[in-house]
Design a protein around this motif. Structure first.
Motif, PDB file in Angstrom:
ATOM      1  N   THR A 203      -2.636  86.971 -44.728  1.00 23.05           N
ATOM      2  CA  THR A 203      -1.821  87.924 -45.488  1.00 23.05           C
ATOM      3  C   THR A 203      -0.321  87.728 -45.272  1.00 23.05           C
ATOM      4  OG1 THR A 203      -2.050  89.557 -43.723  1.00 23.05           O
ATOM      5  CG2 THR A 203      -3.615  89.683 -45.554  1.00 23.05           C
ATOM      6  N   ILE A 204       0.050  87.123 -44.161  1.00 24.22           N
ATOM      7  CA  ILE A 204       1.458  86.818 -43.891  1.00 24.22           C
ATOM      8  C   ILE A 204       1.553  85.305 -43.658  1.00 24.22           C
ATOM      9  CG2 ILE A 204       3.462  87.277 -42.430  1.00 24.22           C
ATOM     10  CD1 ILE A 204       2.148  89.928 -41.651  1.00 24.22           C
ATOM     11  N   PRO A 205       1.846  84.547 -44.717  1.00 22.47           N
ATOM     12  CA  PRO A 205       1.761  83.087 -44.647  1.00 22.47           C
ATOM     13  C   PRO A 205       2.961  82.405 -43.996  1.00 22.47           C
ATOM     14  CG  PRO A 205       2.408  83.761 -46.830  1.00 22.47           C
ATOM     15  CD  PRO A 205       2.144  85.027 -46.066  1.00 22.47           C
ATOM     16  N   LEU A 206       3.862  83.173 -43.396  1.00 16.94           N
ATOM     17  CA  LEU A 206       5.046  82.590 -42.769  1.00 16.94           C
ATOM     18  C   LEU A 206       5.085  82.965 -41.299  1.00 16.94           C
ATOM     19  CD1 LEU A 206       7.543  83.492 -45.613  1.00 16.94           C
ATOM     20  CD2 LEU A 206       6.442  81.291 -45.220  1.00 16.94           C
ATOM     21  N   GLY A 207       5.784  82.153 -40.515  1.00 14.41           N
ATOM     22  CA  GLY A 207       5.893  82.384 -39.084  1.00 14.41           C
ATOM     23  C   GLY A 207       5.429  81.159 -38.314  1.00 14.41           C
ATOM     24  N   TYR A 208       4.936  81.378 -37.128  1.00 14.37           N
ATOM     25  CA  TYR A 208       4.498  80.302 -36.237  1.00 14.37           C
ATOM     26  C   TYR A 208       3.070  79.873 -36.585  1.00 14.37           C
ATOM     27  CZ  TYR A 208       2.909  78.042 -31.956  1.00 14.37           C
ATOM     28  OH  TYR A 208       2.379  77.153 -31.052  1.00 14.37           O
ATOM     29  N   TYR A 209       2.818  78.565 -36.396  1.00 12.61           N
ATOM     30  CA  TYR A 209       1.463  78.062 -36.598  1.00 12.61           C
ATOM     31  C   TYR A 209       1.280  76.795 -35.771  1.00 12.61           C
ATOM     32  CZ  TYR A 209      -2.955  77.454 -39.082  1.00 12.61           C
ATOM     33  OH  TYR A 209      -4.282  77.365 -39.400  1.00 12.61           O
ATOM     34  N   ASP A 210       0.110  76.657 -35.162  1.00  9.22           N
ATOM     35  CA  ASP A 210      -0.169  75.470 -34.349  1.00  9.22           C
ATOM     36  C   ASP A 210      -1.575  74.924 -34.573  1.00  9.22           C
ATOM     37  OD1 ASP A 210      -1.687  77.402 -33.069  1.00  9.22           O
ATOM     38  OD2 ASP A 210      -0.952  76.947 -31.065  1.00  9.22           O
ATOM     39  N   ARG A 211      -2.134  75.194 -35.729  1.00 12.87           N
ATOM     40  CA  ARG A 211      -3.503  74.750 -35.998  1.00 12.87           C
ATOM     41  C   ARG A 211      -3.600  73.871 -37.243  1.00 12.87           C
ATOM     42  NH1 ARG A 211      -3.802  79.322 -33.252  1.00 12.87           N
ATOM     43  NH2 ARG A 211      -5.394  79.553 -31.661  1.00 12.87           N
ATOM     44  N   GLU A 212      -2.586  73.051 -37.460  1.00 13.15           N
ATOM     45  CA  GLU A 212      -2.601  72.128 -38.596  1.00 13.15           C
ATOM     46  C   GLU A 212      -3.701  71.086 -38.406  1.00 13.15           C
ATOM     47  OE1 GLU A 212      -0.277  71.885 -41.289  1.00 13.15           O
ATOM     48  OE2 GLU A 212       0.687  73.749 -40.687  1.00 13.15           O
ATOM     49  N   LEU A 213      -4.308  70.690 -39.508  1.00 20.87           N
ATOM     50  CA  LEU A 213      -5.321  69.649 -39.483  1.00 20.87           C
ATOM     51  C   LEU A 213      -4.804  68.415 -40.206  1.00 20.87           C
ATOM     52  CD1 LEU A 213      -8.567  71.658 -40.351  1.00 20.87           C
ATOM     53  CD2 LEU A 213      -7.736  70.989 -38.093  1.00 20.87           C
ATOM     54  N   THR A 214      -5.063  67.268 -39.625  1.00 21.91           N
ATOM     55  CA  THR A 214      -4.764  65.991 -40.251  1.00 21.91           C
ATOM     56  C   THR A 214      -6.049  65.186 -40.233  1.00 21.91           C
ATOM     57  OG1 THR A 214      -2.485  66.066 -39.445  1.00 21.91           O
ATOM     58  CG2 THR A 214      -3.333  63.925 -40.164  1.00 21.91           C
ATOM     59  N   LYS A 215      -6.542  64.863 -41.420  1.00 18.68           N
ATOM     60  CA  LYS A 215      -7.808  64.130 -41.551  1.00 18.68           C
ATOM     61  C   LYS A 215      -8.922  64.841 -40.791  1.00 18.68           C
ATOM     62  CE  LYS A 215      -5.657  59.729 -42.463  1.00 18.68           C
ATOM     63  NZ  LYS A 215      -5.573  58.312 -42.153  1.00 18.68           N
ATOM     64  N   GLN A 216      -8.999  66.156 -40.983  1.00 20.16           N
ATOM     65  CA  GLN A 216     -10.041  67.009 -40.409  1.00 20.16           C
ATOM     66  C   GLN A 216      -9.959  67.143 -38.886  1.00 20.16           C
ATOM     67  OE1 GLN A 216     -11.827  68.778 -42.508  1.00 20.16           O
ATOM     68  NE2 GLN A 216     -10.919  67.693 -44.224  1.00 20.16           N
ATOM     69  N   LYS A 217      -8.850  66.710 -38.278  1.00 19.28           N
ATOM     70  CA  LYS A 217      -8.669  66.848 -36.834  1.00 19.28           C
ATOM     71  C   LYS A 217      -7.407  67.660 -36.575  1.00 19.28           C
ATOM     72  CE  LYS A 217     -10.921  62.573 -35.474  1.00 19.28           C
ATOM     73  NZ  LYS A 217     -10.791  61.329 -34.741  1.00 19.28           N
TER      74      LYS A 217
END
Length: 163
Positions: free
Chosen positions: A71-85
């Protein structure tokens, strides 16, 4: 690619210097990117990097206080996926508030961080807008058929592109 091979555009001279406009045109055609010098925002860039370092050096618990959600798509994030990893990248996203006034941004309690990032974003957006104007100026200097080839050559997959 060696940085010496990357075209460098003198932002201050580009509006009035045909050689800089030609270099910008060639950079867009041949490389798809370029460096800008004399853009006038180095102080803001340096401040942004300094505050970014401060933010990302905070304990994870502090950063999680402003984690992105559905619901709040901005801020901190550390769970990006690259090629499913899951990769090791951490990000902090923000944007201008919406025209309606709705503001989806989340900020850490450090007001200097917010102020620095907002100033950087504003100045960088101005440089980006002026750079696009220079590119459009170059487009207008070609014939219609050349312009179409130029646009389709640099914008593959875009709606309306001929490529």
């Amino acid at each position: 690619m060696n940085q010496a091979n990357v075209p460098t555009i003198d932002f201050q001279k580009a509006r009035n210097d045909a050689s800089q406009l030609k270099l910008l045109d060639l950079a867009c055609r041949d490389h798809g990117f370029f460096l800008l010098k004399n853009h006038g925002i180095q102080k803001e860039i340096n401040a942004m990097w300094q505050m970014s370092k401060w933010f990302f050096n905070q304990p994870r618990e502090e950063k999680l206080k402003i984690i992105r959600t559905e619901t709040i798509p901005l801020g901190y994030y550390d769970r990006e996926l690259t090629k499913q990893k899951r990769d090791l990248k951490e990000v902090f996203d923000f944007m201008y508030p919406k025209l309606s006034g709705e503001d989806l941004n989340q900020w850490p309690e450090n007001n200097e961080f917010r102020s620095t990032m907002e100033i950087f974003f504003s100045k960088a957006s101005q440089v980006a807008e002026e750079t696009l104007q220079l590119i459009f100026l170059n487009l207008n200097s070609f014939t219609k058929s050349s312009t179409l080839a130029y646009v389709s050559g640099t914008s593959p997959g875009c709606k309306g592109s001929n490529s």
